[in-house]
Design an enzyme around this catalytic site. Structure first.
Site, PDB file in Angstrom:
ATOM      1  N   SER A 236      17.628  13.432  16.336  1.00  0.00           N
ATOM      2  CA  SER A 236      18.928  13.130  16.936  1.00  0.00           C
ATOM      3  C   SER A 236      19.128  11.627  17.017  1.00  0.00           C
ATOM      4  O   SER A 236      18.189  10.838  16.830  1.00  0.00           O
ATOM      5  CB  SER A 236      19.037  13.750  18.340  1.00  0.00           C
ATOM      6  OG  SER A 236      18.042  13.209  19.200  1.00  0.00           O
TER       7      SER A 236
ATOM      8  N   SER B  76      15.351  -2.879  22.345  1.00  0.00           N
ATOM      9  CA  SER B  76      16.648  -2.790  23.019  1.00  0.00           C
ATOM     10  C   SER B  76      17.029  -4.164  23.543  1.00  0.00           C
ATOM     11  O   SER B  76      16.153  -4.998  23.839  1.00  0.00           O
ATOM     12  CB  SER B  76      16.584  -1.804  24.188  1.00  0.00           C
ATOM     13  OG  SER B  76      17.729  -1.897  25.015  1.00  0.00           O
TER      14      SER B  76
ATOM     15  N   LEU C 179      19.779   7.723  16.856  1.00  0.00           N
ATOM     16  CA  LEU C 179      19.468   6.677  15.886  1.00  0.00           C
ATOM     17  C   LEU C 179      18.451   7.158  14.853  1.00  0.00           C
ATOM     18  O   LEU C 179      18.532   6.794  13.675  1.00  0.00           O
ATOM     19  CB  LEU C 179      18.922   5.438  16.608  1.00  0.00           C
ATOM     20  CG  LEU C 179      19.831   4.794  17.656  1.00  0.00           C
ATOM     21  CD1 LEU C 179      19.161   3.573  18.272  1.00  0.00           C
ATOM     22  CD2 LEU C 179      21.177   4.412  17.049  1.00  0.00           C
TER      23      LEU C 179
ATOM     24  N   ASP D 182       4.295  15.018  19.456  1.00  0.00           N
ATOM     25  CA  ASP D 182       4.391  14.314  20.723  1.00  0.00           C
ATOM     26  C   ASP D 182       3.733  12.956  20.496  1.00  0.00           C
ATOM     27  O   ASP D 182       2.505  12.859  20.376  1.00  0.00           O
ATOM     28  CB  ASP D 182       3.656  15.096  21.814  1.00  0.00           C
ATOM     29  CG  ASP D 182       3.587  14.344  23.143  1.00  0.00           C
ATOM     30  OD1 ASP D 182       4.110  13.211  23.230  1.00  0.00           O
ATOM     31  OD2 ASP D 182       2.976  14.874  24.089  1.00  0.00           O
TER      32      ASP D 182
ATOM     33  N   ASP E  67       9.197  14.957  15.698  1.00  0.00           N
ATOM     34  CA  ASP E  67       9.959  15.069  16.938  1.00  0.00           C
ATOM     35  C   ASP E  67       9.431  16.243  17.746  1.00  0.00           C
ATOM     36  O   ASP E  67       8.770  17.140  17.191  1.00  0.00           O
ATOM     37  CB  ASP E  67      11.455  15.286  16.621  1.00  0.00           C
ATOM     38  CG  ASP E  67      12.377  14.740  17.700  1.00  0.00           C
ATOM     39  OD1 ASP E  67      12.252  15.179  18.864  1.00  0.00           O
ATOM     40  OD2 ASP E  67      13.222  13.890  17.388  1.00  0.00           O
TER      41      ASP E  67
ATOM     42  N   THR F  81      24.989   7.289  21.284  1.00  0.00           N
ATOM     43  CA  THR F  81      23.882   8.209  21.066  1.00  0.00           C
ATOM     44  C   THR F  81      24.108   9.456  21.925  1.00  0.00           C
ATOM     45  O   THR F  81      25.043   9.497  22.734  1.00  0.00           O
ATOM     46  CB  THR F  81      22.553   7.540  21.442  1.00  0.00           C
ATOM     47  OG1 THR F  81      22.627   7.127  22.820  1.00  0.00           O
ATOM     48  CG2 THR F  81      22.289   6.323  20.573  1.00  0.00           C
TER      49      THR F  81
ATOM     50  N   TYR G 146      12.249   0.908  31.533  1.00  0.00           N
ATOM     51  CA  TYR G 146      12.820   0.829  30.187  1.00  0.00           C
ATOM     52  C   TYR G 146      12.711  -0.591  29.640  1.00  0.00           C
ATOM     53  O   TYR G 146      12.274  -0.804  28.501  1.00  0.00           O
ATOM     54  CB  TYR G 146      14.274   1.274  30.238  1.00  0.00           C
ATOM     55  CG  TYR G 146      14.935   1.402  28.886  1.00  0.00           C
ATOM     56  CD1 TYR G 146      14.640   2.479  28.056  1.00  0.00           C
ATOM     57  CD2 TYR G 146      15.849   0.454  28.452  1.00  0.00           C
ATOM     58  CE1 TYR G 146      15.249   2.610  26.813  1.00  0.00           C
ATOM     59  CE2 TYR G 146      16.468   0.572  27.220  1.00  0.00           C
ATOM     60  CZ  TYR G 146      16.164   1.656  26.401  1.00  0.00           C
ATOM     61  OH  TYR G 146      16.761   1.767  25.161  1.00  0.00           O
TER      62      TYR G 146
END
Length: 252
Positions: free
Chosen positions: A15, A145, A17, A57, A36, A193, A158
């Site tokens: 899913s 990010s 990006l 995982d 995934d 996203t 994050y």
């Protein structure tokens, strides 16, 4: 690196990006393995590109090793690894109910930072042992990010995890240079996203207006386009590229 018939691994490719990246690289002739935990979605994407879906995982040594071995058996040694698996949770370090539980911080860092490192160490070992293709053996990409630079209130876990990827980029590029393996990162801004799909149109519009130009949310295809360029441009190494429309995150 020419992508035609090149084995590629995309983590988090079911899913967002990762999906856009898998579709883009496959369109250039790459043999893509989608790793995934979302098995059904991964299989759906793999069917669209005649690729391979593998349960993985990224935080597990055993699961990661088995997934890479399965991809290697099907496609050969992966020459490109794109780390897109990740996630986050918004929570203040000290909130109304007291300190953030430590496990909530470590869970995000484990997924975003340790998971990417786990996949990288395994994929890089295979790349280094393989014969060179021209002047290089492989390419590894991290998805960081802009929060690595301007972490907002509530983004401690994050921001820390994405900042770790920024630091790893030049370090690993130097360590792997002697083997001809490049390491790059992309630091996306505010992208459309699956997480933002659930936001109201009003929230999406407000976020879009905060971006200088173009004043809209980033499209996953634009991330995938940059990934494709990085793979093909052999002089790009050890750098983090912001992909954000010149946005700078506000404190909150």
């Amino acid at each position: 690196m020419n992508l035609q018939d090149t084995p590629v691994i995309v983590t988090g490719g079911a899913s967002g990006l990762g999906e856009a990246t898998a579709l883009k690289l496959a369109s250039q002739g790459a043999r893509v393995a989608i790793l995934d935990v979302q098995d059904e979605k991964a299989r759906a994407v793999a069917e669209r590109i005649n690729g391979l879906a593998v349960h993985c995982d990224v935080t597990s040594e055993e699961s990661a090793a088995q997934a890479i071995a399965q991809a290697k058996e099907a496609h050969g040694v992966a020459r490109v690894l794109v780390n897109c698996a990740g996630g986050g949770v918004g929570k203040r370090v000290v909130g109304k109910n007291g300190p953030m539980p430590l496990e909530e911080f470590t869970k995000v860092v484990n997924l975003n930072l340790f998971g990417a490192f786990n996949m990288t160490r395994l994929a890089a070992a295979d790349m280094i042992a393989a014969d060179p293709i021209g002047e290089e053996r492989g390419v590894i990409l991290f998805t960081s990010s802009v929060a690595a630079y301007e972490g907002q209130i509530g983004q401690a876990a994050y921001a820390a995890s994405k900042g770790g990827l920024v630091s790893l980029t030049i370090q690993l590029a130097r360590e792997f240079a002697q083997f001809g393996v490049r390491v790059m990162s992309v630091a996306p801004g505010i992208f459309l996203t699956p997480l933002l799909y659930t936001a109201s149109p009003e929230v999406q519009e407000s976020l879009a207006k905060s971006i200088p130009f173009p004043p809209r949310l980033g499209q996953p295809d634009e991330f995938a386009d940059l990934v494709q360029h990085i793979i093909g441009n052999r002089y790009l190494n050890g750098e983090v590229i912001r992909l954000d429309g010149a946005t700078r995150l506000a404190p909150r």
